[in-house]
Write a protein that holds these residues in place. Structure first.
Motif, mmCIF file in Angstrom:
data_model
loop_
_atom_site.group_PDB
_atom_site.id
_atom_site.type_symbol
_atom_site.label_atom_id
_atom_site.label_comp_id
_atom_site.label_asym_id
_atom_site.label_seq_id
_atom_site.Cartn_x
_atom_site.Cartn_y
_atom_site.Cartn_z
ATOM 1 N N THR A 1 0.736 -1.258 -0.063
ATOM 2 C CA THR A 1 0.038 0.041 -0.096
ATOM 3 C C THR A 1 0.714 1.178 0.024
ATOM 4 O O THR A 1 0.674 2.384 -0.430
ATOM 5 N N ASP A 2 2.114 1.168 0.694
ATOM 6 C CA ASP A 2 3.039 2.248 0.750
ATOM 7 C C ASP A 2 3.248 2.620 -0.968
ATOM 8 O O ASP A 2 3.498 3.802 -1.094
ATOM 9 N N ALA B 1 6.646 -2.820 -6.183
ATOM 10 C CA ALA B 1 6.836 -3.321 -4.924
ATOM 11 C C ALA B 1 7.479 -4.637 -4.686
ATOM 12 O O ALA B 1 7.801 -5.092 -3.592
ATOM 13 N N GLY B 2 8.047 -5.249 -5.840
ATOM 14 C CA GLY B 2 8.650 -6.465 -5.973
ATOM 15 C C GLY B 2 8.017 -7.886 -5.258
ATOM 16 O O GLY B 2 8.493 -8.700 -5.004
ATOM 17 N N THR C 1 -0.159 -11.690 -5.290
ATOM 18 C CA THR C 1 0.165 -11.188 -3.998
ATOM 19 C C THR C 1 -0.533 -9.878 -3.750
ATOM 20 O O THR C 1 -1.197 -9.840 -2.510
ATOM 21 N N VAL C 2 -0.663 -9.088 -4.675
ATOM 22 C CA VAL C 2 -1.252 -7.865 -4.464
ATOM 23 C C VAL C 2 -2.931 -8.020 -4.312
ATOM 24 O O VAL C 2 -3.408 -7.421 -3.218
ATOM 25 N N PHE C 3 -3.427 -9.048 -5.191
ATOM 26 C CA PHE C 3 -4.744 -9.126 -5.044
ATOM 27 C C PHE C 3 -5.011 -10.026 -3.639
ATOM 28 O O PHE C 3 -6.171 -10.204 -3.116
ATOM 29 N N ASP D 1 -8.793 -0.545 -3.308
ATOM 30 C CA ASP D 1 -8.250 -0.699 -1.666
ATOM 31 C C ASP D 1 -6.945 -0.591 -1.382
ATOM 32 O O ASP D 1 -6.631 -0.522 -0.164
ATOM 33 N N LEU D 2 -6.188 -0.439 -2.543
ATOM 34 C CA LEU D 2 -4.813 -0.053 -2.323
ATOM 35 C C LEU D 2 -4.545 1.210 -1.686
ATOM 36 O O LEU D 2 -3.648 1.648 -0.870
#
Length: 201
Positions: A14-15, A38-39, A44-46, A54-55
């Motif tokens: 999120t950052d 973000a690497g 993984t994000v979802f 929502d991010l």
């Protein structure tokens, strides 16, 4: 350890997303770009954020938790409305993002206002908070829980939007905070009056 790692990964994502959205705008950044920066993988994000919106609007679950706990964990003898008043004023005094007062939040409001998708998700978030608050009030024995929740959320939203609007127009947070606190206090005075009259019927 595992939960701590998940929390750190979630915060890192999120950052990262927040920085990209702030620089380029929400609609100009893809989830794949966030993941790459973000690497992590897109999956993984979802796993952490069901929707792209929502991010950025990642405090909706926190808001739900705060309002329900305010009611459910209130002090002995404290009414639900008094507990909610206390919470809202504490958020203002802490310069919490949910308190509507803070010079560092202006960019966020601009990003949200610039995206139809974010505005729609924000409206959904308000509905989620209202539903959760209604449930907490019902469990607390409030006879008109849904109506009370709707009035609390609507009133807080009006105060939030007005104060955010003043800061978006260039006023400093320090010049807005007193009026905002007064508006929150007036809101809960009115709600308590309505509640007391209804209880006396």
């Amino acid at each position: 350890m595992r939960e701590q790692k998940k929390a750190r990964t979630r915060q890192h994502i999120t950052d990262t997303a927040t920085l990209l959205f702030r620089e380029r705008g929400f609609d100009e950044v893809t989830v794949a770009e966030v993941a790459r920066e973000a690497g992590v993988s897109t999956m993984t994000v979802f796993n952490h954020f069901p929707r792209k919106e929502d991010l950025l609007l990642d405090r909706i679950p926190e808001t739900v938790d705060l309002v329900t706990r305010a009611v459910e964990e209130r002090a002995e003898g404290e009414t639900p409305l008094a507990a909610l008043r206390r919470l809202m004023l504490e958020l203002v005094d802490q310069r919490h993002p949910l308190g509507a007062i803070g010079d560092t939040f202006v960019w966020l409001w601009r990003v949200v206002l610039g995206s139809a998708a974010l505005r729609a998700r924000a409206r959904e978030g308000v509905e989620e908070v209202e539903a959760a608050l209604a449930g907490a009030l019902d469990r607390a024995g409030e006879p008109r829980a849904r109506l009370t929740a709707a009035l609390v959320v609507a009133g807080c939203r009006v105060a939030y939007v007005e104060s955010a609007g003043r800061q978006l127009a260039g006023e400093r947070a320090d010049d807005v905070v007193a009026d905002h606190r007064a508006a929150v206090g007036e809101l809960f005075d009115v709600l308590q009056g309505v509640h007391d009259r209804a209880a006396g019927d």
